[in-house]
Design a protein around this motif. Structure first.
Motif, PDB file in Angstrom:
ATOM      1  N   VAL A 177       0.854  -1.202   0.000  1.00  0.00           N
ATOM      2  CA  VAL A 177       0.000   0.000   0.000  1.00  0.00           C
ATOM      3  C   VAL A 177       0.891   1.254   0.000  1.00  0.00           C
ATOM      4  N   GLU A 178       1.997   1.188   0.727  1.00  0.00           N
ATOM      5  CA  GLU A 178       2.908   2.339   0.821  1.00  0.00           C
ATOM      6  C   GLU A 178       3.432   2.756  -0.565  1.00  0.00           C
ATOM      7  N   VAL A 179       3.763   1.766  -1.398  1.00  0.00           N
ATOM      8  CA  VAL A 179       4.300   2.057  -2.738  1.00  0.00           C
ATOM      9  C   VAL A 179       3.210   2.697  -3.601  1.00  0.00           C
ATOM     10  N   VAL A 180       2.026   2.098  -3.594  1.00  0.00           N
ATOM     11  CA  VAL A 180       0.935   2.623  -4.430  1.00  0.00           C
ATOM     12  C   VAL A 180       0.517   4.005  -3.925  1.00  0.00           C
ATOM     13  N   SER A 181       0.476   4.168  -2.618  1.00  0.00           N
ATOM     14  CA  SER A 181       0.097   5.467  -2.055  1.00  0.00           C
ATOM     15  C   SER A 181       1.073   6.547  -2.517  1.00  0.00           C
ATOM     16  N   HIS A 182       2.351   6.215  -2.580  1.00  0.00           N
ATOM     17  CA  HIS A 182       3.350   7.177  -3.057  1.00  0.00           C
ATOM     18  C   HIS A 182       3.063   7.588  -4.510  1.00  0.00           C
ATOM     19  N   LEU A 183       2.628   6.620  -5.318  1.00  0.00           N
ATOM     20  CA  LEU A 183       2.347   6.912  -6.736  1.00  0.00           C
ATOM     21  C   LEU A 183       1.150   7.851  -6.899  1.00  0.00           C
ATOM     22  N   LEU A 184       0.371   7.994  -5.840  1.00  0.00           N
ATOM     23  CA  LEU A 184      -0.799   8.882  -5.895  1.00  0.00           C
ATOM     24  C   LEU A 184      -0.439  10.313  -5.484  1.00  0.00           C
ATOM     25  N   SER A 185       0.849  10.563  -5.220  1.00  0.00           N
ATOM     26  CA  SER A 185       1.278  11.868  -4.677  1.00  0.00           C
ATOM     27  C   SER A 185       0.891  13.045  -5.561  1.00  0.00           C
ATOM     28  N   LEU A 186       0.767  12.835  -6.873  1.00  0.00           N
ATOM     29  CA  LEU A 186       0.484  13.968  -7.764  1.00  0.00           C
ATOM     30  C   LEU A 186      -1.010  14.118  -8.082  1.00  0.00           C
ATOM     31  N   VAL A 187      -1.847  13.296  -7.442  1.00  0.00           N
ATOM     32  CA  VAL A 187      -3.296  13.403  -7.681  1.00  0.00           C
ATOM     33  C   VAL A 187      -3.836  14.569  -6.854  1.00  0.00           C
ATOM     34  N   PRO A 188      -4.614  15.471  -7.464  1.00  0.00           N
ATOM     35  CA  PRO A 188      -5.126  16.615  -6.704  1.00  0.00           C
ATOM     36  C   PRO A 188      -6.110  16.162  -5.623  1.00  0.00           C
ATOM     37  N   PRO A 189      -6.225  16.924  -4.531  1.00  0.00           N
ATOM     38  CA  PRO A 189      -7.168  16.564  -3.461  1.00  0.00           C
ATOM     39  C   PRO A 189      -8.573  16.381  -4.032  1.00  0.00           C
ATOM     40  N   GLY A 190      -9.235  15.317  -3.582  1.00  0.00           N
ATOM     41  CA  GLY A 190     -10.600  15.048  -4.047  1.00  0.00           C
ATOM     42  C   GLY A 190     -10.660  14.461  -5.444  1.00  0.00           C
ATOM     43  N   GLY A 191      -9.496  14.088  -6.004  1.00  0.00           N
ATOM     44  CA  GLY A 191      -9.430  13.550  -7.364  1.00  0.00           C
ATOM     45  C   GLY A 191      -9.955  12.116  -7.453  1.00  0.00           C
ATOM     46  N   THR A 192      -9.928  11.596  -8.689  1.00  0.00           N
ATOM     47  CA  THR A 192     -10.419  10.235  -8.956  1.00  0.00           C
ATOM     48  C   THR A 192      -9.310   9.415  -9.612  1.00  0.00           C
ATOM     49  N   VAL A 193      -9.208   8.150  -9.205  1.00  0.00           N
ATOM     50  CA  VAL A 193      -8.145   7.261  -9.687  1.00  0.00           C
ATOM     51  C   VAL A 193      -8.768   5.997 -10.280  1.00  0.00           C
ATOM     52  N   LEU A 194      -8.204   5.536 -11.396  1.00  0.00           N
ATOM     53  CA  LEU A 194      -8.618   4.278 -12.032  1.00  0.00           C
ATOM     54  C   LEU A 194      -7.502   3.248 -11.900  1.00  0.00           C
ATOM     55  N   ASP A 195      -7.865   2.018 -11.500  1.00  0.00           N
ATOM     56  CA  ASP A 195      -6.920   0.895 -11.536  1.00  0.00           C
ATOM     57  C   ASP A 195      -7.550  -0.193 -12.400  1.00  0.00           C
ATOM     58  N   PRO A 196      -7.029  -0.418 -13.628  1.00  0.00           N
ATOM     59  CA  PRO A 196      -7.651  -1.398 -14.531  1.00  0.00           C
ATOM     60  C   PRO A 196      -7.369  -2.844 -14.140  1.00  0.00           C
ATOM     61  N   PHE A 197      -6.457  -3.074 -13.175  1.00  0.00           N
ATOM     62  CA  PHE A 197      -6.081  -4.432 -12.759  1.00  0.00           C
ATOM     63  C   PHE A 197      -6.071  -4.478 -11.227  1.00  0.00           C
ATOM     64  N   LEU A 198      -7.257  -4.466 -10.677  1.00  0.00           N
ATOM     65  CA  LEU A 198      -7.465  -4.289  -9.238  1.00  0.00           C
ATOM     66  C   LEU A 198      -6.733  -5.312  -8.377  1.00  0.00           C
ATOM     67  N   GLY A 199      -6.697  -6.595  -8.813  1.00  0.00           N
ATOM     68  CA  GLY A 199      -6.091  -7.659  -7.989  1.00  0.00           C
ATOM     69  C   GLY A 199      -6.742  -7.694  -6.626  1.00  0.00           C
ATOM     70  N   SER A 200      -5.914  -7.652  -5.574  1.00  0.00           N
ATOM     71  CA  SER A 200      -6.448  -7.723  -4.209  1.00  0.00           C
ATOM     72  C   SER A 200      -6.850  -6.355  -3.670  1.00  0.00           C
ATOM     73  N   GLY A 201      -6.819  -5.319  -4.516  1.00  0.00           N
ATOM     74  CA  GLY A 201      -7.412  -4.039  -4.117  1.00  0.00           C
ATOM     75  C   GLY A 201      -6.479  -3.035  -3.464  1.00  0.00           C
ATOM     76  N   THR A 202      -5.161  -3.178  -3.674  1.00  0.00           N
ATOM     77  CA  THR A 202      -4.209  -2.282  -3.015  1.00  0.00           C
ATOM     78  C   THR A 202      -4.472  -0.811  -3.351  1.00  0.00           C
ATOM     79  N   THR A 203      -4.740  -0.507  -4.625  1.00  0.00           N
ATOM     80  CA  THR A 203      -4.946   0.897  -5.004  1.00  0.00           C
ATOM     81  C   THR A 203      -6.216   1.446  -4.348  1.00  0.00           C
ATOM     82  N   ALA A 204      -7.222   0.603  -4.215  1.00  0.00           N
ATOM     83  CA  ALA A 204      -8.462   1.042  -3.562  1.00  0.00           C
ATOM     84  C   ALA A 204      -8.192   1.393  -2.098  1.00  0.00           C
ATOM     85  N   VAL A 205      -7.414   0.548  -1.424  1.00  0.00           N
ATOM     86  CA  VAL A 205      -7.083   0.795  -0.011  1.00  0.00           C
ATOM     87  C   VAL A 205      -6.304   2.115   0.119  1.00  0.00           C
TER      88      VAL A 205
END
Ligand SMILES: C[S@@+](CC[C@H](N)C(=O)[O-])C[C@H]1O[C@@H](n2cnc3c(N)ncnc32)[C@H](O)[C@@H]1O
Length: 250
Positions: A177-205
């Motif tokens: 989760v720490e790695v994926v959370s870091h990749l979200l650093s440039l998303v503006p507050p309140g933004g929306t993110v798409l993960d086309p390969f959810l797997g066990s849901g790390t990006t959602a968490v």
């Protein structure tokens, strides 16, 4: 925060998502890598082929890991082109890959019409598999690219993330989760993110923890359930079954 999980094939689901509706895409596709020979790629269970010691954790096999490099590049270009359509202008994609498939992913990013911005290195630390007589392969890579000129964000997050794999992962290719959370650093507050390969849901968490809206796509229904349980804060065993409710630290 709205978290939407969609069951289906990425090539069928992405065309149904609205244009210019997300700020970032975090994609961790099957790598279609591993082993030295084509037979390793097409004939082996994903839970075993990326590990030297079989599958002691009992992970489920996952789909889509059998393409040769040419097919892989073409397939990535198809869904990346759709990600570009779904991205708002100025938004970005971040695609996980390994050293073998890195050239194919960079090429697919270009073919998909995105602007290649660089590489982020995930340093899995010395805990990653050693191979005698070889430089230790303890990095995976994230190719990142923008849709048009990148929207400028405050800050300058590091391009190397040092983080070992989780001890209690529920998916053979789960990302911390720490790695994926870091990749979200440039998303503006309140933004929306798409993960086309959810797997066990790390990006959602990670999105839930950051207060971002999320849309995830996954072909395997059981993994959708695993992801839902993780989002709800349940602890799971390594096969994805429920253990007990407990919030995951980010
Ligand atoms: C590398 S894993 C993602 C792992 C995820 N990042 C995590 O931390 O759990 C890739 C996932 O893509 C799914 N997948 C494979 N082919 C797919 C397709 N055509 N459409 C949607 N999902 C697919 C697999 O079932 C697998 O769960």
């Amino acid at each position: 925060v709205t978290l939407t999980l969609i069951h289906g094939d990425v090539l069928h689901v992405l065309p149904t998502l609205p244009e210019a509706s997300v700020d970032a895409v975090i994609a961790d596709p099957p790598y279609s890598s591993g082993g030295m020979f084509r037979a390793d790629r097409v004939g082996r269970d994903t839970a075993k082929k990326y590990m030297h010691s079989g599958n002691p954790r009992g992970w489920r096999s996952f789909a889509g890991d059998t393409r040769d490099q040419l097919g892989y590049e073409r397939w990535c270009a198809m869904w990346l082109a759709d990600c570009r359509r779904i991205l708002r202008r100025g938004g970005y994609v971040a695609v996980f890959t390994d050293w073998r498939q890195l050239p194919a992913v960079v090429s697919a990013i270009n073919a998909g019409g995105l602007i290649y911005r660089g590489l982020i290195v995930w340093d899995k630390t010395e805990a990653a598999r050693p191979q005698l007589g070889m430089f230790r392969a303890h990095s995976e890579f994230v190719v990142w690219a923008s849709h048009g000129p990148l929207r400028r964000s405050p800050g300058c997050p590091p391009g190397v993330i040092r983080c070992r794999r989780g001890e209690s992962d529920t998916h053979a290719a789960q990302k911390p989760v720490e790695v994926v959370s870091h990749l979200l650093s440039l998303v503006p507050p309140g933004g929306t993110v798409l993960d086309p390969f959810l797997g066990s849901g790390t990006t959602a968490v990670a999105c839930r923890a950051r207060g971002l809206d999320f849309v995830g796509v996954e072909i395997d229904t059981e993994l959708i359930e695993t992801a839902r349980a993780r989002i709800d804060g349940h602890q799971l065993d390594r096969g994805g079954a429920l253990l007990q409710p407990a919030l995951e630290a980010v």
